[in-house]
Design an enzyme around this catalytic site. Sequence first.
Site, short mmCIF file in Angstrom:
data_model
loop_
_atom_site.label_atom_id
_atom_site.label_comp_id
_atom_site.label_asym_id
_atom_site.label_seq_id
_atom_site.Cartn_x
_atom_site.Cartn_y
_atom_site.Cartn_z
N ASN A 175 0.94 -1.07 0.08
CA ASN A 175 0.15 -0.06 -0.03
C ASN A 175 0.95 1.28 0.14
OD1 ASN A 175 0.84 0.37 2.71
ND2 ASN A 175 -1.12 -0.37 3.44
N ARG A 308 27.10 -29.36 27.40
CA ARG A 308 26.36 -29.31 26.10
C ARG A 308 26.24 -30.59 25.21
NH1 ARG A 308 31.14 -27.53 21.88
NH2 ARG A 308 33.09 -28.23 23.07
N GLU A 356 18.86 -16.90 13.23
CA GLU A 356 18.55 -17.31 14.75
C GLU A 356 16.91 -16.68 14.83
OE1 GLU A 356 21.26 -15.87 13.97
OE2 GLU A 356 22.85 -17.04 14.58
#
Lengths: 617, 617
Positions: A175, A308, A356
């Site tokens: 628009n 981890r 991410e």
Amino acid sequence: MNNLESIAKLIRYYSLVMSTEAGSGHPTSSLSAADLMAGLLFGGTFKYDLDNPRYPNNDRLIFSKGHASPLFYSLWAAAGKITEKELMSFRKFGSPLEGHPTPAFRYTEAATGSLGQGLSIGVGMAMNAKYIDKLPYRTYVLLGDSEMAEGSQWEAMEIAAYYKLDNLIGIIDVNRLGQRGETMYGHDLSVYKERVSSFGWEPIVIDGHHFPQILTAYKQALQSKDKPAMVIARTIKGKGVSFIEDKNGWHGKPLKKDELARALEELGEINKSLRGEIAKPDNAYPSVRASEKAKPVSFDPAKPVATRHAYGTALERIFPEVPDMVVLDAEVSNSTYADIFKTKYPSRFFEMFIAEQNMVGTALGFSIRGKTPFVSTFAAFLTRAFDQIRMSQYSHANIKFCGSHAGVSIGEDGSSQMGLEDIAMFRTILDSVVFYPSDAVSTEKLVEVMAEHKGISYLRTTRKELPILYRNDEVFRTGGSKILKSNQSDVAVVVAAGITVHEALKAYEVLKAAGILIRVIDLYSVKPVDMSTLTQAASDTGAIITVEDHFAEGGIGEAVASALAGHLAPVYSLAVRRMPKSGKPDELLDYEEISKQAIVNKVKEIVKGFKQSFRKK
Amino acid sequence: MNNLESIAKLIRYYSLVMSTEAGSGHPTSSLSAADLMAGLLFGGTFKYDLDNPRYPNNDRLIFSKGHASPLFYSLWAAAGKITEKELMSFRKFGSPLEGHPTPAFRYTEAATGSLGQGLSIGVGMAMNAKYIDKLPYRTYVLLGDSEMAEGSQWEAMEIAAYYKLDNLIGIIDVNRLGQRGETMYGHDLSVYKERVSSFGWEPIVIDGHHFPQILTAYKQALQSKDKPAMVIARTIKGKGVSFIEDKNGWHGKPLKKDELARALEELGEINKSLRGEIAKPDNAYPSVRASEKAKPVSFDPAKPVATRHAYGTALERIFPEVPDMVVLDAEVSNSTYADIFKTKYPSRFFEMFIAEQNMVGTALGFSIRGKTPFVSTFAAFLTRAFDQIRMSQYSHANIKFCGSHAGVSIGEDGSSQMGLEDIAMFRTILDSVVFYPSDAVSTEKLVEVMAEHKGISYLRTTRKELPILYRNDEVFRTGGSKILKSNQSDVAVVVAAGITVHEALKAYEVLKAAGILIRVIDLYSVKPVDMSTLTQAASDTGAIITVEDHFAEGGIGEAVASALAGHLAPVYSLAVRRMPKSGKPDELLDYEEISKQAIVNKVKEIVKGFKQSFRKK
């Protein structure tokens, strides 16, 4: 066949009156897309069971340009699911019709309003349809032209093309006008066409106020094979009301009462009894895999393991028990160890590349479609998606985040790779859960807890290998902690988490040799904190030392200080306070004064202070 | 003419040995771009005064792929500015040669390592050259192919094209391999070419190991008119050492000693005495406008003004005194009121559209080139750029952020637009300053303080109009606060900031009428906090109530609780703890229990508690 012209007029009427009644809102942004949306919902393309918004095979509609909420609500009014009277509660306290769509309104798929996020959510829903649920539903996302400036859009675009999401249809409402003036490209649709095409999508350029073109565009979009399709529509902001059409200065402004009267006169007769028909989708349900009990945890107590790494083994281990699980990673799965899961269950793993923001939006899409997404990257790089994480709470997200490489203890890679603000970030999320395990056993158990928890949770993992502290049958819970050392005559309590638990245990030995006893608490649940253990410790010892591999603000020290703020115990915070740099992990822990030695020094300082204040008396 | 082949070989040698010596680092990512960078620096294109890295007319070189730091440092060794011995300190504690480049090394323009940020910084430097300093220097940014997945890159691309930055040259090192495998497009350079072109850049596709093509590419880039140029180079990861060339599994891995020996044998004879020549740039300095004293603040004490509006008037007012100022806004300047500055000084205002990440990176580029950038958008949307904000601290950024529309008090627009975690976010930044003014006078004064401050500062502004509280000559400072109400017999102190100061003042009147006196503190400096005033208040009254239009975590409550953690005063925190929604500002302040009434209730509860504990005794 619905009378689209009349329905669109009704929708325009609703959009105008509800925003004037509210005294705020975005009627002009609604009017530009009214024909596009009327054509989509009531032109035979959209399939939806209006009485069952959560039906798995419904088509999905996301308003990425969430400020066009008057249009969004008006659509469902035109479908007969909400009355004009209810529309008049728009933006009022307690109304489900909030300023920007939220799940308080039952036809809202996801909360939007922070621009550039809807397409990623749509990617998640479309990936769910194509790869997990294997259902034929389609996902439609209404986009503003202004928000195409957000990089997150192009992340969603590239990933959608990479995963060949031919069940995803974007609609750009070009628009021309943003909030404070013209967009970068105005009505030059060729720019959008070229970009969309270069990102691997099928571009379909149309006049967004011409119903035959609109209907043909959707039909064409449904034909696209192995490619998502983007309808690029030239529209007029404020379309339908001459004195606001294509005019700057009318963004986010409702008409005044007298202006509304003029506008309605222009619109002409409205058929308020009109109701648009939406066809129901085919009867189809996803097949659901049965849940099997996961194998127990079994670590060799003598063999150090990085937390981890335990995150990766935990994902693989619990999958049989969590049939809804999907795992997403941002091109670092060999560092976060999500690749252990990927190797075993490749069809449930999605490589999201170095993007991410879109990864988090996609996870939200999966979450809304009933999946249990685990999302991992370096803790530092989750900051990239803070806005998406923030917004996901307003969609009642069920997402499990894992940030690896936390703290200065990552060592040589240096400051850019160190997550030092991740705890602060995740703690701000309402009702979030934040875990920071100190060994492999607690990591495995906490991943289990996260899988069961409904909501937003965060697990912080450490790069280097750490000794096993716990028995394989130890129990961990949200809001829990572990007292690792405790004696009658403790002079202070050291509250640690993750890597600093090991520093605290080393400090304990040093101090014990010097005849000083301390309590050591592993505060693995950083949010919520274990109030009863902390208050007991505070009253038993009279001094609390928090120690964390994280910046001081918003971290463990402040979590404990605020939890104990009414309990009159001094809290001393050891945290990262100097510009971090490269070096060996131990050098950096020392440099930041969060190591064994720093703890020993602080305890001795406190003991000395006690003695001095005792002497004074 | 330099012997580029030999220099490139020397650079490869350095990159290999320094990373093997460090035992970590990214040699293969360095080798792929070695020829591109040798060609740039020593092929006659790059102009730089090696003895004066901060010289304003130097060309700029940014390694967006910061992990190629061995290459980066080796370039300056090849230029004779650092010795092989110094290279051997790479990644060691205290060495300026950190794992990823930081300003600890004097030839680093900006700290990198979080991917997808370098191009935005380059945009800022190029905009500075073209629009502010009006100098002919060029800005070169080395990009990885993996990091082109980051949306922030495409934000930088679109803005660079919009601003016709023909002095900005990007170089994509398309080595096909990311960290854990192939990128989305591998060696298909046509994808990059098409995208780069569709974003308005001049694409130049070459073989990145062919010096004639490399040199021609840079020459061609310099010819580009009104368009930035992107060299898209096909390269081989690990190029020059056969057993690591184009092989997966070699990302971020140094060669072992024996592997290094084999590699060096392959490389053959190295001419260590070789030094590359770099031509000096033309002698040119930016013209500097003289500073003129700003006009004083003059608000009508009877007329309420929104603090966001005062931000705009402050920018306009202080510009004569701050000649280095530039103002950036993300397409909401009519809401943040940065448009007041824009109207008066259009040549110093930059519209950054809805692309917050790039806005912050661009501001960092301006900051590094000596400018004083003010950056504004809604507080909520600054979360979009948390990673860029985080990284900017490692470049010693001097950036002034303003987040408008803070808190639930924005009202009807609802949760997506409410900044409720911004204080927590900015407090995590090392040495940051966080201001939250409660009226127009303090806003104006704090903007002045921010302009003078060197570092990262944040100003939080409120949407709605607020009464004037301060005289036009009142003084405000970093770490200050204002005691607005104080009596001998205060039963508690209410610590407020921004909009809650007004709630606290209303509560004061209600309580006073009930015979209860409280102290009211305007904690306009949220970081650092005014320790002496807080501790004095705590010891005078014995109870502290913080009240803030922000989530509880990381905000004012925790800042005060942690500041007073050693001082044995209970701190009660009133903060946003319920899912926010749409409604009138006052309704929402009540709903979240941060309004006048909530303060009155909390004070009465404390008074009742005192009395009860008194009775018990």
